[in-house]
Design a protein around this motif. Structure first.
Motif, PDB file in Angstrom:
ATOM      1  N   PRO A  40       0.688  -1.144   0.051  1.00  0.00           N
ATOM      2  CA  PRO A  40      -0.082  -0.020  -0.223  1.00  0.00           C
ATOM      3  C   PRO A  40       0.758   1.204  -0.065  1.00  0.00           C
ATOM      4  N   ARG A  41       1.922   1.197   0.758  1.00  0.00           N
ATOM      5  CA  ARG A  41       2.801   2.384   0.725  1.00  0.00           C
ATOM      6  C   ARG A  41       3.417   2.680  -0.762  1.00  0.00           C
ATOM      7  N   PHE A  42       3.974   1.497  -1.487  1.00  0.00           N
ATOM      8  CA  PHE A  42       4.463   1.570  -2.557  1.00  0.00           C
ATOM      9  C   PHE A  42       3.518   2.030  -3.593  1.00  0.00           C
ATOM     10  N   LEU A  43       2.355   1.513  -3.492  1.00  0.00           N
ATOM     11  CA  LEU A  43       1.157   1.997  -4.590  1.00  0.00           C
ATOM     12  C   LEU A  43       0.498   3.226  -4.104  1.00  0.00           C
ATOM     13  N   ALA A  44       1.096   4.154  -2.913  1.00  0.00           N
ATOM     14  CA  ALA A  44       0.488   5.297  -2.571  1.00  0.00           C
ATOM     15  C   ALA A  44      -1.107   5.212  -2.252  1.00  0.00           C
ATOM     16  N   LEU A  45      -1.560   4.008  -1.702  1.00  0.00           N
ATOM     17  CA  LEU A  45      -2.973   3.932  -1.367  1.00  0.00           C
ATOM     18  C   LEU A  45      -3.490   5.016  -0.380  1.00  0.00           C
ATOM     19  N   GLU A  46      -4.650   5.394  -0.600  1.00  0.00           N
ATOM     20  CA  GLU A  46      -5.083   6.254   0.338  1.00  0.00           C
ATOM     21  C   GLU A  46      -5.979   5.878   1.515  1.00  0.00           C
ATOM     22  N   SER A  47      -6.657   4.522   1.316  1.00  0.00           N
ATOM     23  CA  SER A  47      -7.310   3.813   2.411  1.00  0.00           C
ATOM     24  C   SER A  47      -6.301   3.192   3.204  1.00  0.00           C
ATOM     25  N   ASP A  48      -7.098   2.642   4.525  1.00  0.00           N
ATOM     26  CA  ASP A  48      -6.225   2.085   5.562  1.00  0.00           C
ATOM     27  C   ASP A  48      -7.093   0.677   5.796  1.00  0.00           C
ATOM     28  N   PRO A  49      -6.255  -0.229   5.775  1.00  0.00           N
ATOM     29  CA  PRO A  49      -6.650  -1.641   5.467  1.00  0.00           C
ATOM     30  C   PRO A  49      -7.229  -2.043   7.364  1.00  0.00           C
ATOM     31  N   ASP A  50      -6.893  -1.293   8.153  1.00  0.00           N
ATOM     32  CA  ASP A  50      -7.351  -1.346   9.533  1.00  0.00           C
ATOM     33  C   ASP A  50      -8.489  -0.501   9.910  1.00  0.00           C
ATOM     34  N   HIS A  51      -8.659   0.244   9.090  1.00  0.00           N
ATOM     35  CA  HIS A  51     -10.060   1.099   9.205  1.00  0.00           C
ATOM     36  C   HIS A  51     -11.207   1.195   8.323  1.00  0.00           C
ATOM     37  N   GLU A  53     -11.776  -1.560   5.608  1.00  0.00           N
ATOM     38  CA  GLU A  53     -11.382  -2.752   5.026  1.00  0.00           C
ATOM     39  C   GLU A  53     -11.745  -2.806   3.404  1.00  0.00           C
ATOM     40  N   LEU A  54     -13.058  -2.619   3.349  1.00  0.00           N
ATOM     41  CA  LEU A  54     -13.789  -2.706   1.930  1.00  0.00           C
ATOM     42  C   LEU A  54     -13.134  -2.010   1.051  1.00  0.00           C
ATOM     43  N   VAL A  55     -13.078  -0.546   1.480  1.00  0.00           N
ATOM     44  CA  VAL A  55     -12.450   0.449   0.338  1.00  0.00           C
ATOM     45  C   VAL A  55     -11.064   0.172   0.281  1.00  0.00           C
ATOM     46  N   PHE A  56     -10.436  -0.409   1.262  1.00  0.00           N
ATOM     47  CA  PHE A  56      -8.891  -0.805   1.309  1.00  0.00           C
ATOM     48  C   PHE A  56      -8.882  -1.904   0.044  1.00  0.00           C
ATOM     49  N   VAL A  57      -9.580  -2.864   0.364  1.00  0.00           N
ATOM     50  CA  VAL A  57      -9.534  -3.980  -0.929  1.00  0.00           C
ATOM     51  C   VAL A  57      -9.850  -3.523  -2.353  1.00  0.00           C
ATOM     52  N   LEU A  58     -10.813  -2.782  -2.288  1.00  0.00           N
ATOM     53  CA  LEU A  58     -11.117  -2.174  -3.611  1.00  0.00           C
ATOM     54  C   LEU A  58     -10.107  -1.472  -4.289  1.00  0.00           C
ATOM     55  N   GLU A  59      -9.517  -0.480  -3.384  1.00  0.00           N
ATOM     56  CA  GLU A  59      -8.294   0.260  -3.872  1.00  0.00           C
ATOM     57  C   GLU A  59      -7.053  -0.507  -4.366  1.00  0.00           C
ATOM     58  N   PHE A  60      -6.758  -1.395  -3.264  1.00  0.00           N
ATOM     59  CA  PHE A  60      -5.703  -2.567  -3.561  1.00  0.00           C
ATOM     60  C   PHE A  60      -5.666  -3.186  -4.859  1.00  0.00           C
ATOM     61  N   GLU A  61      -6.840  -3.822  -4.980  1.00  0.00           N
ATOM     62  CA  GLU A  61      -7.081  -4.662  -6.176  1.00  0.00           C
ATOM     63  C   GLU A  61      -7.020  -3.863  -7.549  1.00  0.00           C
ATOM     64  N   GLU A  62      -7.620  -2.694  -7.563  1.00  0.00           N
ATOM     65  CA  GLU A  62      -7.540  -1.562  -8.618  1.00  0.00           C
ATOM     66  C   GLU A  62      -6.117  -1.336  -8.998  1.00  0.00           C
ATOM     67  N   LYS A  63      -5.434  -0.931  -7.865  1.00  0.00           N
ATOM     68  CA  LYS A  63      -3.732  -0.408  -8.208  1.00  0.00           C
ATOM     69  C   LYS A  63      -2.925  -1.616  -8.452  1.00  0.00           C
TER      70      LYS A  63
END
Length: 196
Positions: A40-51, A53-63
């Motif tokens: 997530p840091r490498f990809l510069a994701l904006e969402s947080d997996p701990d807070h 989770e669903l938003v993180f999974v969607l952003e993670f998969e897309e990136k």
């Protein structure tokens, strides 16, 4: 010597551009650390997996769908057998003990090597005191001898992996792409008295 958190080195520097891919080596591996904190840091994701989770999974998969490779080389004796995302490759090294901890992070305008003592584990990245160095390459800061030495070493590691392994193919393609990228950059020399 400065107190820098190793995880922060996975964040792109200013003007790094888009993430292209990464390769990392480790003796022991905790997949959750890699998937929820390094990538997530490498990809510069904006969402947080701990807070969120669903938003993180969607952003993670897309990136992750947009990068060419995310590969972890791990000592076969310590390769975990736990569920993980299929978006990244885990490649066990079987013919030797793999103790090196080297990462290459490739963005469109910047390539970073992290060379250190920390395993890809929560203890190595968060609880223990570890030693590491960063080698940054970009236009205006590209030293060919140092760069090619590091890339050659990574290629040699993958030469022991079966040719048909998808992680090997993706990693070699990423290394080829990184070499093509730096070929367009103007080389610089070391200051007098400094050598690779």
């Amino acid at each position: 010597m400065s107190e820098v958190k190793a995880l922060e080195c996975w964040r792109p520097p200013a003007d790094a551009g888009e993430p292209i891919g990464c390769i990392t080596t480790t003796y022991t591996l905790e997949p959750d650390l890699f998937e929820h904190h390094c990538l997530p840091r490498f990809l510069a994701l904006e969402s947080d997996p701990d807070h969120h989770e669903l938003v993180f999974v969607l952003e993670f998969e897309e990136k992750m769908a947009q990068i060419s490779a995310a590969v972890v080389l791990v000592d076969a004796a310590h390769a975990p057998r736990v569920p993980r995302s299929l978006r990244w490759d885990m490649v066990p090294v079987r013919d030797a003990v793999l103790h090196a901890k080297v990462s290459i992070l490739v963005w469109s305008n910047h390539i970073r090597f992290i060379v250190g003592s920390q395993n890809l584990s929560d203890a190595g990245y968060r609880r223990q005191r570890e030693h590491f160095s960063i080698l940054d390459f970009r236009e205006g800061a590209y030293q060919p001898l140092l760069f090619s030495g590091a890339v050659t070493w990574l290629r040699q590691l993958f030469s022991s992996v079966a040719e048909g392994h998808p992680g090997r193919r993706r990693a070699m393609a990423l290394l080829d792409g990184a070499a093509q990228r730096v070929a367009a950059w103007t080389p610089v020399s070391f200051p007098e008295g400094v050598r690779a």
